[in-house]
Write a protein that holds these residues in place. Structure first.
Motif, mmCIF file in Angstrom:
data_model
loop_
_atom_site.group_PDB
_atom_site.id
_atom_site.type_symbol
_atom_site.label_atom_id
_atom_site.label_comp_id
_atom_site.label_asym_id
_atom_site.label_seq_id
_atom_site.Cartn_x
_atom_site.Cartn_y
_atom_site.Cartn_z
ATOM 1 N N UNK A 188 0.808 -1.224 0.000
ATOM 2 C CA UNK A 188 0.000 0.000 0.000
ATOM 3 C C UNK A 188 0.847 1.283 0.000
ATOM 4 N N UNK A 189 1.946 1.270 -0.759
ATOM 5 C CA UNK A 189 2.739 2.489 -0.893
ATOM 6 C C UNK A 189 1.927 3.548 -1.633
ATOM 7 N N UNK A 190 2.052 4.826 -1.237
ATOM 8 C CA UNK A 190 1.301 5.875 -1.943
ATOM 9 C C UNK A 190 1.836 6.118 -3.351
ATOM 10 N N UNK A 191 3.090 5.808 -3.571
ATOM 11 C CA UNK A 191 3.727 5.899 -4.879
ATOM 12 C C UNK A 191 5.001 5.065 -4.821
ATOM 13 N N UNK A 192 5.607 4.817 -5.974
ATOM 14 C CA UNK A 192 6.830 4.024 -6.017
ATOM 15 C C UNK A 192 8.046 4.941 -6.029
ATOM 16 N N UNK A 193 9.009 4.601 -5.206
ATOM 17 C CA UNK A 193 10.271 5.329 -5.142
ATOM 18 C C UNK A 193 11.365 4.317 -4.878
ATOM 19 N N UNK A 194 12.365 4.296 -5.735
ATOM 20 C CA UNK A 194 13.463 3.347 -5.576
ATOM 21 C C UNK A 194 14.706 4.063 -5.064
ATOM 22 N N UNK A 195 15.569 3.316 -4.395
ATOM 23 C CA UNK A 195 16.797 3.908 -3.867
ATOM 24 C C UNK A 195 17.623 4.550 -4.977
ATOM 25 N N UNK A 196 17.574 3.943 -6.158
ATOM 26 C CA UNK A 196 18.338 4.471 -7.292
ATOM 27 C C UNK A 196 17.809 5.832 -7.757
ATOM 28 N N UNK A 197 16.563 6.152 -7.403
ATOM 29 C CA UNK A 197 15.956 7.422 -7.823
ATOM 30 C C UNK A 197 16.346 8.593 -6.918
ATOM 31 N N UNK A 198 16.916 8.292 -5.761
ATOM 32 C CA UNK A 198 17.193 9.335 -4.776
ATOM 33 C C UNK A 198 18.535 10.006 -5.066
ATOM 34 N N UNK A 199 18.517 11.323 -5.068
ATOM 35 C CA UNK A 199 19.751 12.103 -5.250
ATOM 36 C C UNK A 199 20.449 12.184 -3.893
ATOM 37 N N UNK A 200 21.414 11.310 -3.693
ATOM 38 C CA UNK A 200 22.061 11.183 -2.386
ATOM 39 C C UNK A 200 22.685 12.494 -1.926
ATOM 40 N N UNK A 201 23.310 13.218 -2.850
ATOM 41 C CA UNK A 201 24.017 14.449 -2.463
ATOM 42 C C UNK A 201 23.072 15.554 -1.984
ATOM 43 N N UNK A 202 21.782 15.418 -2.285
ATOM 44 C CA UNK A 202 20.815 16.426 -1.845
ATOM 45 C C UNK A 202 20.192 16.094 -0.490
ATOM 46 N N UNK A 203 20.526 14.943 0.068
ATOM 47 C CA UNK A 203 19.981 14.555 1.361
ATOM 48 C C UNK A 203 20.769 15.206 2.495
ATOM 49 N N UNK A 204 20.160 15.332 3.676
ATOM 50 C CA UNK A 204 20.904 15.815 4.849
ATOM 51 C C UNK A 204 22.122 14.921 5.111
ATOM 52 N N UNK A 205 23.149 15.481 5.720
ATOM 53 C CA UNK A 205 24.428 14.793 5.906
ATOM 54 C C UNK A 205 24.274 13.462 6.638
ATOM 55 N N UNK A 206 23.440 13.414 7.670
ATOM 56 C CA UNK A 206 23.291 12.187 8.447
ATOM 57 C C UNK A 206 22.659 11.083 7.608
ATOM 58 N N UNK A 207 21.728 11.462 6.740
ATOM 59 C CA UNK A 207 21.099 10.470 5.852
ATOM 60 C C UNK A 207 22.105 9.934 4.848
ATOM 61 N N UNK A 208 22.951 10.803 4.322
ATOM 62 C CA UNK A 208 23.992 10.360 3.387
ATOM 63 C C UNK A 208 24.916 9.348 4.058
#
Length: 256
Positions: free
Chosen positions: A69-89
């Protein structure tokens, strides 16, 4: 009907009875390819069963993603790692191994709006589905409403058993809407049942010192915080809005 066609007809019948859909639909083409390629009996049977298995695994994976029941699909490959907060990176690589699910550990993404908390949670959930884990995604207000309805219908125990079978439960938007005492107690109970056994991911815009705004009870707040954070991964998601950056990029693309 000649002998060959009779055999093929019987194979299709047996395949249907045994729910082997690929063999039923592809048997004639598979035989033709085997004859053309001069395959051995072993190679022919191996190829046919491998395709059946691949399709079945694919369908099971898609079913797990659909029922999560995901509201939409999002894959790890779709995430722009460099735009995430430092701790998440820093922590995302380890979290993407999904070892936390195997170990029954929790993950809490805490920070301001638009920094990618829900995106990462969904991406981890979908990867878990791809690797065979059973996943449930819901937002906290909806989850509390559902628990209240089940309690009124006296079906809460049955749902508790169902919830315990999920390898990963993702509770999104914790803290966006405050809850009454009944809702807070139900949420506390059902999260506590999974603590130390099965994994839960929580996304929240509130720091721990503000969780009392949700529960309205300092004792319950302390207990909930203790159980959720014990041996868990807490990811600081405070940073620039990932969503706002995407919006600005989209607007710029319209101007060019």
């Amino acid at each position: 009907m000649d002998s060959k066609n009779s055999f093929i007809s019987d194979i299709k019948t047996y395949a249907e009875i045994m729910k082997l859909g690929v063999i039923k639909s592809d048997i004639e083409l598979a035989i033709e390819d085997a004859n053309t390629s001069n395959l051995s009996y072993e190679e022919f049977l191996y190829g046919l069963l491998q395709k059946e298995c691949d399709i079945r695994n694919y369908n099971l994976t898609q079913s797990r993603i659909r029922t999560a029941n995901f509201p939409y699909k999002k894959y790890l490959e779709d995430i722009s790692i460099e735009d995430l907060p430092a701790d998440a990176q820093l922590k995302l690589k380890h979290l993407s191994s999904l070892k936390f699910i195997k170990d029954g550990q929790n993950v809490i993404f805490s920070g301001n709006c638009g920094t990618g908390k829900t995106h990462i949670a969904i991406a981890l959930g979908i990867k878990a589905c791809l690797e065979g884990y059973k996943v449930l995604f819901t937002n906290v207000p909806l989850f509390i409403t559902q628990l209240k309805e089940l309690k009124s219908a006296k079906n809460l125990r049955c749902y508790q058993n169902k919830l315990s079978k999920y390898d990963l439960v993702i509770l999104d938007e914790f803290g966006y809407i405050s809850s009454d005492k009944e809702g807070a107690e139900l949420l506390f109970t059902h999260i506590s049942l999974r603590a130390g056994q099965k994994s839960t991911i929580i996304t929240t815009n509130l720091s721990f010192d503000r969780w009392g705004e949700i529960f309205g009870d300092p004792v319950m707040t302390a207990a909930m915080t203790d159980r959720l954070t014990h041996k868990s991964y807490v990811v600081n998601m405070n940073g620039n809005s990932y969503r706002m950056k995407e919006t600005k990029a989209w607007l710029n693309s319209l101007e060019n």
